[in-house]
Every structure is written in C-alpha cells, then in structure tokens.
Design a protein around this motif. Sequence first.
Motif, PDB file in Angstrom:
ATOM      1  N   ARG A 111       1.552  18.579   2.023  1.00  0.00           N
ATOM      2  CA  ARG A 111       2.520  17.510   1.837  1.00  0.00           C
ATOM      3  C   ARG A 111       2.360  16.942   0.434  1.00  0.00           C
ATOM      4  NH1 ARG A 111       2.384  13.982   7.484  1.00  0.00           N
ATOM      5  NH2 ARG A 111       3.082  15.665   8.869  1.00  0.00           N
ATOM      6  N   THR A 112       3.274  16.059   0.053  1.00  0.00           N
ATOM      7  CA  THR A 112       3.175  15.444  -1.266  1.00  0.00           C
ATOM      8  C   THR A 112       2.243  14.242  -1.209  1.00  0.00           C
ATOM      9  OG1 THR A 112       5.036  13.957  -0.865  1.00  0.00           O
ATOM     10  CG2 THR A 112       5.543  16.134  -1.777  1.00  0.00           C
ATOM     11  N   PRO A 113       1.594  13.917  -2.346  1.00  0.00           N
ATOM     12  CA  PRO A 113       0.744  12.715  -2.369  1.00  0.00           C
ATOM     13  C   PRO A 113       1.505  11.448  -1.998  1.00  0.00           C
ATOM     14  CG  PRO A 113       0.288  14.096  -4.274  1.00  0.00           C
ATOM     15  CD  PRO A 113       1.504  14.684  -3.597  1.00  0.00           C
ATOM     16  N   SER A 114       2.775  11.355  -2.385  1.00  0.00           N
ATOM     17  CA  SER A 114       3.547  10.151  -2.055  1.00  0.00           C
ATOM     18  C   SER A 114       3.782  10.027  -0.548  1.00  0.00           C
ATOM     19  CB  SER A 114       4.893  10.170  -2.794  1.00  0.00           C
ATOM     20  OG  SER A 114       5.654  11.310  -2.428  1.00  0.00           O
ATOM     21  N   ALA A 115       3.963  11.176   0.133  1.00  0.00           N
ATOM     22  CA  ALA A 115       4.136  11.134   1.592  1.00  0.00           C
ATOM     23  C   ALA A 115       2.857  10.650   2.267  1.00  0.00           C
ATOM     24  CB  ALA A 115       4.520  12.517   2.116  1.00  0.00           C
ATOM     25  N   LEU A 116       1.711  11.106   1.758  1.00  0.00           N
ATOM     26  CA  LEU A 116       0.430  10.660   2.307  1.00  0.00           C
ATOM     27  C   LEU A 116       0.221   9.176   2.035  1.00  0.00           C
ATOM     28  CD1 LEU A 116       0.010  13.698   2.651  1.00  0.00           C
ATOM     29  CD2 LEU A 116      -2.317  13.410   1.807  1.00  0.00           C
ATOM     30  N   SER A 117       0.609   8.752   0.848  1.00  0.00           N
ATOM     31  CA  SER A 117       0.453   7.341   0.486  1.00  0.00           C
ATOM     32  C   SER A 117       1.264   6.445   1.416  1.00  0.00           C
ATOM     33  CB  SER A 117       0.893   7.136  -0.965  1.00  0.00           C
ATOM     34  OG  SER A 117       0.695   5.801  -1.363  1.00  0.00           O
ATOM     35  N   MET A 118       2.464   6.881   1.780  1.00  0.00           N
ATOM     36  CA  MET A 118       3.294   6.100   2.692  1.00  0.00           C
ATOM     37  C   MET A 118       2.658   6.027   4.083  1.00  0.00           C
ATOM     38  SD  MET A 118       5.893   4.732   1.256  1.00  0.00           S
ATOM     39  CE  MET A 118       6.838   4.336   2.733  1.00  0.00           C
ATOM     40  N   GLN A 119       2.081   7.156   4.545  1.00  0.00           N
ATOM     41  CA  GLN A 119       1.410   7.164   5.846  1.00  0.00           C
ATOM     42  C   GLN A 119       0.255   6.165   5.870  1.00  0.00           C
ATOM     43  OE1 GLN A 119       0.539  11.457   6.409  1.00  0.00           O
ATOM     44  NE2 GLN A 119       1.542  11.203   8.387  1.00  0.00           N
ATOM     45  N   ILE A 120      -0.550   6.180   4.806  1.00  0.00           N
ATOM     46  CA  ILE A 120      -1.709   5.291   4.753  1.00  0.00           C
ATOM     47  C   ILE A 120      -1.266   3.836   4.642  1.00  0.00           C
ATOM     48  CG2 ILE A 120      -3.763   4.661   3.433  1.00  0.00           C
ATOM     49  CD1 ILE A 120      -3.954   7.274   5.091  1.00  0.00           C
ATOM     50  N   LYS A 121      -0.197   3.585   3.909  1.00  0.00           N
ATOM     51  CA  LYS A 121       0.309   2.215   3.784  1.00  0.00           C
ATOM     52  C   LYS A 121       0.719   1.677   5.150  1.00  0.00           C
ATOM     53  CE  LYS A 121       3.809  -0.608   1.457  1.00  0.00           C
ATOM     54  NZ  LYS A 121       4.976  -0.609   0.546  1.00  0.00           N
ATOM     55  N   ARG A 122       1.435   2.515   5.949  1.00  0.00           N
ATOM     56  CA  ARG A 122       1.849   2.073   7.285  1.00  0.00           C
ATOM     57  C   ARG A 122       0.640   1.877   8.195  1.00  0.00           C
ATOM     58  NH1 ARG A 122       6.027   5.943   6.465  1.00  0.00           N
ATOM     59  NH2 ARG A 122       4.904   7.462   7.778  1.00  0.00           N
ATOM     60  N   LEU A 123      -0.364   2.739   8.032  1.00  0.00           N
ATOM     61  CA  LEU A 123      -1.576   2.594   8.844  1.00  0.00           C
ATOM     62  C   LEU A 123      -2.302   1.296   8.504  1.00  0.00           C
ATOM     63  CD1 LEU A 123      -3.593   3.819  10.870  1.00  0.00           C
ATOM     64  CD2 LEU A 123      -4.651   5.057   8.967  1.00  0.00           C
ATOM     65  N   GLU A 124      -2.394   0.973   7.207  1.00  0.00           N
ATOM     66  CA  GLU A 124      -3.042  -0.270   6.783  1.00  0.00           C
ATOM     67  C   GLU A 124      -2.271  -1.489   7.285  1.00  0.00           C
ATOM     68  OE1 GLU A 124      -5.350   0.968   2.659  1.00  0.00           O
ATOM     69  OE2 GLU A 124      -3.192   0.542   2.566  1.00  0.00           O
ATOM     70  N   GLU A 125      -0.946  -1.391   7.275  1.00  0.00           N
ATOM     71  CA  GLU A 125      -0.135  -2.509   7.771  1.00  0.00           C
ATOM     72  C   GLU A 125      -0.321  -2.689   9.273  1.00  0.00           C
ATOM     73  OE1 GLU A 125       3.759  -1.379   6.559  1.00  0.00           O
ATOM     74  OE2 GLU A 125       3.544  -2.156   4.504  1.00  0.00           O
ATOM     75  N   THR A 126      -0.410  -1.582   9.999  1.00  0.00           N
ATOM     76  CA  THR A 126      -0.599  -1.651  11.450  1.00  0.00           C
ATOM     77  C   THR A 126      -1.929  -2.302  11.803  1.00  0.00           C
ATOM     78  OG1 THR A 126       0.747   0.327  11.797  1.00  0.00           O
ATOM     79  CG2 THR A 126      -0.778  -0.276  13.577  1.00  0.00           C
ATOM     80  N   LEU A 127      -2.991  -1.922  11.075  1.00  0.00           N
ATOM     81  CA  LEU A 127      -4.324  -2.431  11.376  1.00  0.00           C
ATOM     82  C   LEU A 127      -4.621  -3.755  10.674  1.00  0.00           C
ATOM     83  CD1 LEU A 127      -6.343   0.919  11.194  1.00  0.00           C
ATOM     84  CD2 LEU A 127      -5.474  -0.251  13.227  1.00  0.00           C
ATOM     85  N   GLY A 128      -3.784  -4.106   9.712  1.00  0.00           N
ATOM     86  CA  GLY A 128      -3.984  -5.372   9.007  1.00  0.00           C
ATOM     87  C   GLY A 128      -5.210  -5.385   8.119  1.00  0.00           C
ATOM     88  N   GLN A 129      -5.627  -4.186   7.659  1.00  0.00           N
ATOM     89  CA  GLN A 129      -6.828  -4.091   6.824  1.00  0.00           C
ATOM     90  C   GLN A 129      -6.618  -3.033   5.745  1.00  0.00           C
ATOM     91  OE1 GLN A 129      -9.436  -5.997   7.106  1.00  0.00           O
ATOM     92  NE2 GLN A 129      -9.190  -6.891   9.148  1.00  0.00           N
ATOM     93  N   PRO A 130      -7.126  -3.267   4.533  1.00  0.00           N
ATOM     94  CA  PRO A 130      -7.110  -2.199   3.529  1.00  0.00           C
ATOM     95  C   PRO A 130      -8.148  -1.136   3.891  1.00  0.00           C
ATOM     96  CG  PRO A 130      -8.311  -4.092   2.690  1.00  0.00           C
ATOM     97  CD  PRO A 130      -7.739  -4.505   4.022  1.00  0.00           C
ATOM     98  N   LEU A 131      -7.794   0.125   3.782  1.00  0.00           N
ATOM     99  CA  LEU A 131      -8.686   1.217   4.169  1.00  0.00           C
ATOM    100  C   LEU A 131      -9.283   1.941   2.975  1.00  0.00           C
ATOM    101  CD1 LEU A 131      -6.496   2.655   7.063  1.00  0.00           C
ATOM    102  CD2 LEU A 131      -8.444   1.081   7.249  1.00  0.00           C
ATOM    103  N   PHE A 132      -8.587   1.910   1.839  1.00  0.00           N
ATOM    104  CA  PHE A 132      -9.066   2.600   0.641  1.00  0.00           C
ATOM    105  C   PHE A 132      -9.054   1.658  -0.559  1.00  0.00           C
ATOM    106  CE2 PHE A 132      -7.380   6.269   3.058  1.00  0.00           C
ATOM    107  CZ  PHE A 132      -8.489   7.096   3.022  1.00  0.00           C
ATOM    108  N   VAL A 133     -10.020   1.864  -1.455  1.00  0.00           N
ATOM    109  CA  VAL A 133      -9.992   1.256  -2.782  1.00  0.00           C
ATOM    110  C   VAL A 133      -9.527   2.351  -3.728  1.00  0.00           C
ATOM    111  CG1 VAL A 133     -11.332   0.204  -4.630  1.00  0.00           C
ATOM    112  CG2 VAL A 133     -11.882  -0.321  -2.239  1.00  0.00           C
ATOM    113  N   ARG A 134      -8.368   2.166  -4.332  1.00  0.00           N
ATOM    114  CA  ARG A 134      -7.785   3.189  -5.188  1.00  0.00           C
ATOM    115  C   ARG A 134      -8.280   3.012  -6.613  1.00  0.00           C
ATOM    116  NH1 ARG A 134      -4.872   1.920  -0.958  1.00  0.00           N
ATOM    117  NH2 ARG A 134      -3.450   3.389   0.058  1.00  0.00           N
ATOM    118  N   GLU A 135      -8.950   4.043  -7.130  1.00  0.00           N
ATOM    119  CA  GLU A 135      -9.472   4.019  -8.498  1.00  0.00           C
ATOM    120  C   GLU A 135      -8.748   5.068  -9.334  1.00  0.00           C
ATOM    121  OE1 GLU A 135     -13.611   4.621  -7.707  1.00  0.00           O
ATOM    122  OE2 GLU A 135     -13.975   2.488  -7.329  1.00  0.00           O
ATOM    123  N   ALA A 136      -9.092   5.169 -10.613  1.00  0.00           N
ATOM    124  CA  ALA A 136      -8.341   6.019 -11.533  1.00  0.00           C
ATOM    125  C   ALA A 136      -8.295   7.480 -11.082  1.00  0.00           C
ATOM    126  CB  ALA A 136      -8.943   5.912 -12.933  1.00  0.00           C
TER     127      ALA A 136
END
Length: 298
Positions: free
Chosen positions: A42-67
Amino acid sequence: MTQMPSLSGHRALPLLDSDVLRTFVTIAESGSFTRAAQQVFRTPSALSMQIKRLEETLGQPLFVREARQVRLTPEGEMLLGYGRRLLKLNEEAVTQFLAPALAGRVSLGTTDDVGTRILPGVLAQFARSHPAVHVDVVVGNSASMLQRLDAGELDLILITAGNPGQEPRGEVVHSEPLVWVGREGGVAVTRSPLPVALAHQGCAWRQMALDALDSAGIGHRVAYTCEHSAGQEAAMLADLAVAPFPRSLIRAPLRRIEPEQLPPLGEYQVALVKRSNLGEASDALAGHVVEAFGETRH
C-alpha cells in the motif's frame, strides 16, 4: 472500526480491525511508514490514514514521527503487545476452519534450559492450532539429542550450538549473552580460588567459562558438576559457587555478577536441527518453535 452492539443501552466499545492492527504492527516492527507500505503493498499515505483513525479511536498518540523513522509512544508499546496477540489468535481461529487438519506424532528433543523457558508456551499454542498432533518431548544433553536424531528416534531437536567437538548443525534460532551468575548477597564470588559450577565435559558453557578464567588469570576450581542447568542453579542458590548462565534464565535470588568482577563469556546460541524428510506435523511444530524464539527478541 465498528461499534459493538450494546444490550444495556450504554455506548459500546469499538472493535479493533485486524487489517489496521496488522498495519500498526508492521510499522512498529519496521520503524518506517515507507518500509511498512512496501511490505503490505500500500502507499505510505494510506497507512498514515489508517494509523490516524486508530489514534482517534483510542484517543492516544501511538507513534512519535521523526525525520527518518517513527518510534512508539508508551501507549503504542502497550498496543503492540495486544496487537500481536490478537493477530495470532485470529490466525489460530481461521486455521481451525480453513487449514487442512494435521494429525500424527512428533518427537522433539531439547536441552533442559530451553525446555523450561520456551517449550511450555510453544506446546500450548501448537496444541490449540493442531489438537490432533501428539508431541513427545525428550530432555537431554546436546550430544545425546544429535545421536538420537541421526538414529531416526527424534524429528526435531533444540541444542546448544558450539559445543566442543560438535559440527555446526541446523539453524541458529536464538542468541543471547552468557553471563556470570551468583546468589544475591552471596560470598562465593569473593572466594579464591573461585568456585564454579559447570556442566560436564563437552558443554559450550563449560568451555567458555574455563577459557575466560584462564585468559584473565583468575584462579578457580570446579566445585560442582551437573549435566543439567538446574544443578548449576542449585549450587548458586546454596552459595557454593558461581556459574555461567544465559541472561534470560536469571531469577531472584540469583543475580548477574558485575562485569568488572569476572571476564566476559560471549554469546550462547540455540540451534534447531531437523531430521530429513520431515512430515507436515513436524514442519508445523518447527515453525512454531522458530516463531517463539523470534518473539523473545522483541
């Protein structure tokens, strides 16, 4: 995410989607959205959207995004453990209905240090996945296990790699530091000559310990010998001796002796050796063993 219906009228908790969990675990293990995207096609943007929805569902940040990489937050570390377990349980459930049923008998040989640490979980999980397969377990030293494998008495064996006079065999499935261990608050480590508890001749632990002490010029005596690691543990618990021991096997009141007190020992390795022309049941058990050791590295 889907909502679980509630009979009580309260707001139902959301269900975690297995596809999203698989994405999350893949990102966590690869450390990169780009590498994870390549693995799941899949594309990185598709994965990013999945993780964003997962974080919103759980109400917690799951990753610290670095360079150049991403790393898990404390909440992400917690979810990783649950995610792996849920995916494995999902696989087991599907296997029961879709995978062809395996039956038969598998003979597995192991040394006692591996048998007490890894095998209980492996055998329990294998029994759930393949209840029609009977597993016979034999515990012994590496040399006897190899002889019985070559004689056709065993299908799979887990042995210590690198024993003196032992040819390299099989696949190394585990590696960890071998360290000096003694009783917490004990005095054995202070004695001279140093009392050590060792396995019999032909054991890699024994040779590594004696070579390290000789190279460091430390006077020592073999105070206790036993074929099994449980015997060494007994000697340490009684404060009769110190011993070379895998780091993962240390349990209170035993403790690792400070590295500056005694010389380093190097790495201890476990190899999985298979008999030729294995059946499907034996191959399946071998896969469970390799997976279990892989999980101990995470």
